[in-house]
Design a protein around this motif. Sequence first.
Motif, PDB file in Angstrom:
ATOM      1  N   CYS A 174      33.780  51.556  59.602  1.00 52.57           N
ATOM      2  CA  CYS A 174      35.043  51.258  58.935  1.00 52.57           C
ATOM      3  C   CYS A 174      35.014  51.664  57.467  1.00 52.57           C
ATOM      4  N   ARG A 175      36.170  52.050  56.984  1.00 51.17           N
ATOM      5  CA  ARG A 175      36.351  52.245  55.559  1.00 51.17           C
ATOM      6  C   ARG A 175      36.840  50.924  54.983  1.00 51.17           C
ATOM      7  N   VAL A 176      36.129  50.381  54.004  1.00 49.76           N
ATOM      8  CA  VAL A 176      36.406  49.043  53.480  1.00 49.76           C
ATOM      9  C   VAL A 176      37.020  49.147  52.091  1.00 49.76           C
ATOM     10  N   ALA A 177      38.127  48.408  51.908  1.00 49.83           N
ATOM     11  CA  ALA A 177      38.747  48.285  50.594  1.00 49.83           C
ATOM     12  C   ALA A 177      38.637  46.835  50.154  1.00 49.83           C
ATOM     13  N   LEU A 178      38.070  46.612  48.981  1.00 48.68           N
ATOM     14  CA  LEU A 178      37.889  45.261  48.456  1.00 48.68           C
ATOM     15  C   LEU A 178      38.931  44.971  47.381  1.00 48.68           C
ATOM     16  N   LEU A 179      39.590  43.816  47.507  1.00 51.55           N
ATOM     17  CA  LEU A 179      40.524  43.410  46.474  1.00 51.55           C
ATOM     18  C   LEU A 179      39.754  43.013  45.220  1.00 51.55           C
ATOM     19  N   ASP A 180      40.286  43.396  44.085  1.00 53.44           N
ATOM     20  CA  ASP A 180      39.658  43.104  42.798  1.00 53.44           C
ATOM     21  C   ASP A 180      40.203  41.785  42.268  1.00 53.44           C
ATOM     22  N   ALA A 181      39.333  40.808  42.096  1.00 58.54           N
ATOM     23  CA  ALA A 181      39.765  39.490  41.635  1.00 58.54           C
ATOM     24  C   ALA A 181      40.318  39.535  40.218  1.00 58.54           C
ATOM     25  N   GLY A 182      39.972  40.552  39.442  1.00 54.36           N
ATOM     26  CA  GLY A 182      40.364  40.585  38.046  1.00 54.36           C
ATOM     27  C   GLY A 182      41.734  41.170  37.778  1.00 54.36           C
ATOM     28  N   ARG A 183      42.408  41.743  38.760  1.00 55.22           N
ATOM     29  CA  ARG A 183      43.728  42.335  38.520  1.00 55.22           C
ATOM     30  C   ARG A 183      44.601  42.231  39.759  1.00 55.22           C
ATOM     31  N   HIS A 184      45.914  42.261  39.528  1.00 54.63           N
ATOM     32  CA  HIS A 184      46.864  42.187  40.637  1.00 54.63           C
ATOM     33  C   HIS A 184      46.912  43.537  41.359  1.00 54.63           C
ATOM     34  N   GLN A 185      46.907  43.486  42.687  1.00 57.23           N
ATOM     35  CA  GLN A 185      46.994  44.701  43.490  1.00 57.23           C
ATOM     36  C   GLN A 185      48.064  44.534  44.552  1.00 57.23           C
ATOM     37  N   ASP A 186      48.808  45.589  44.802  1.00 56.71           N
ATOM     38  CA  ASP A 186      49.854  45.598  45.820  1.00 56.71           C
ATOM     39  C   ASP A 186      49.198  45.836  47.175  1.00 56.71           C
ATOM     40  N   VAL A 187      49.048  44.765  47.949  1.00 58.91           N
ATOM     41  CA  VAL A 187      48.338  44.841  49.225  1.00 58.91           C
ATOM     42  C   VAL A 187      49.042  45.795  50.185  1.00 58.91           C
ATOM     43  N   ALA A 188      50.356  45.692  50.284  1.00 59.52           N
ATOM     44  CA  ALA A 188      51.090  46.558  51.200  1.00 59.52           C
ATOM     45  C   ALA A 188      50.945  48.024  50.808  1.00 59.52           C
ATOM     46  N   GLU A 189      50.939  48.315  49.496  1.00 62.65           N
ATOM     47  CA  GLU A 189      50.789  49.696  49.042  1.00 62.65           C
ATOM     48  C   GLU A 189      49.405  50.235  49.393  1.00 62.65           C
ATOM     49  N   LEU A 190      48.378  49.403  49.280  1.00 58.13           N
ATOM     50  CA  LEU A 190      47.030  49.826  49.684  1.00 58.13           C
ATOM     51  C   LEU A 190      47.001  50.197  51.169  1.00 58.13           C
ATOM     52  N   ALA A 191      47.681  49.393  51.998  1.00 51.86           N
ATOM     53  CA  ALA A 191      47.710  49.675  53.427  1.00 51.86           C
ATOM     54  C   ALA A 191      48.486  50.954  53.720  1.00 51.86           C
ATOM     55  N   ARG A 192      49.615  51.152  53.031  1.00 47.98           N
ATOM     56  CA  ARG A 192      50.397  52.376  53.245  1.00 47.98           C
ATOM     57  C   ARG A 192      49.601  53.612  52.834  1.00 47.98           C
ATOM     58  N   ARG A 193      48.846  53.498  51.757  1.00 47.09           N
ATOM     59  CA  ARG A 193      48.027  54.628  51.313  1.00 47.09           C
ATOM     60  C   ARG A 193      46.940  54.940  52.349  1.00 47.09           C
ATOM     61  N   ALA A 194      46.372  53.887  52.947  1.00 45.69           N
ATOM     62  CA  ALA A 194      45.358  54.100  53.976  1.00 45.69           C
ATOM     63  C   ALA A 194      45.939  54.844  55.174  1.00 45.69           C
TER      64      ALA A 194
END
Length: 470
Positions: A174-194
């Motif tokens: 699997c390709r793993v993407a880890l959320l960064d606790a130090g900044r806000h990230q757009d979860v849906a955008e990460l999934a769309r990019r994947a």
Amino acid sequence: MGPRGGDTGASGETGTPTVRGGSAGRARLALLALLGSILVPLVAAGLRSVLWALAGIAGLALAAVGAWWAVAHTGVPRALGAALSLAAPVAVLALYATFGMLGPALLSLALWLLAVTAARTALSPGHTASEKSGRPGPAVAEAPRTPWILMNPRSGGGKVDRFHLVEKARAAGCRVALLDAGRHQDVAELARRAVTEGADLLAVAGGDGTQALVAEVAARHDLPFVVIPAGTRNHFALDLGLDRDDPAAALEALTDGVELRVDLGYAADRVFVNNASFGAYAHVVTDPAYRDAKTRTTLRTLPGLLTGEDAPGLRARTDGTYVDGLQALLVSNNPYGRAVDAARPGRRERLDTGLLGVVCVRVGNTAEAARLLRGPRSRGLVRLSAGEVVVEADAGILPVGIDGEHVVLPSPVVCRSAPGALRVRLPRHRPHAPRVTGAAADWPRVARLALGPRIRSDGRAGRHRGARPL
């Protein structure tokens, strides 16, 4: 002619159905346990058992009244309510123990729970949801070529690190993407990019709110979705039958998995896998202090939301039903079972009915709080199922708790079900795979099943006189 469906089975030359025989046995057990739950107090106290039962009901009613005072008021009424909610049941138990009725009462309750559970399983003996609905069961799934997993290291108190999910996922390709606790990230955008980069399966190791955001992307692109229960509660994983105590076991879905389709719920344009909560709870979680002091914040804000000027006054419309004056409203992706259900308390038996569950709470005073003990027969508690429900209030906006995440939506909010929208990939072997146990204990049907066809001495099936076929 060979056997047909569930009418006959492989239990010997007589053609007696194996499942039917097991159902009849459970039905007889249910009737015997029900009879025992009635006879035990009668034997112990005779007709006075009716008075003991009334005393128990009175204790529960007083406890409900005390709980209402505790959450809906402040100061002295709150203190008195808290004391009453504890003292009433304790007093009833002490009274039972003093007069030798505690043992018979507990035995009667245990027999009643056994009777209800046996009756429900007799009417629907262990079918899976797909078998019960007539829909195809889970299909064997091919292993993905480029799976992508989003992991939240903060979820569930650090389950990602504790169960070594990153290493195990990468070992599975699997390709793993880890959320960064130090900044806000757009979860849906990460999934769309994947998806744009070629992912043919999406997965999430995190809480239900994160699961919902990525599940919507998977549904939109018709990709399989894997749930890894690495959050705190993981109600979606629970109702899928996954082992929440071993999140790594969900990774088996990548190599030895089956696939089924489940529904998604929508509140306006926001997707939810579990529920959308309106009213008191949604207002409480908007308070900035809630995250760090949940209990204190809830007790401080609830009185105004339940009986004060801040009461939300929600209204709900479904197909042919209109309910108003609500303090709280829960819209769920498929209906929840009742909290008192013996088999699956407060859980969803099915995730593919194409219906929303709707639970409305309307309690304006002490008397209505006591009447909540009547359950669905109480005016203060309304349970519905519908494909769509419209929630509105006098205010122009509505706070909503969607899978535990706070959002604000314009009023009215249209909630709808998207039947079969999500392809869920699950491990082939799940220790807690959901089983259909029947909607309710239909005692006339249970009795007919318990007394129904007997094998006569000539080997043919006969019926008890007066019994009707199911």
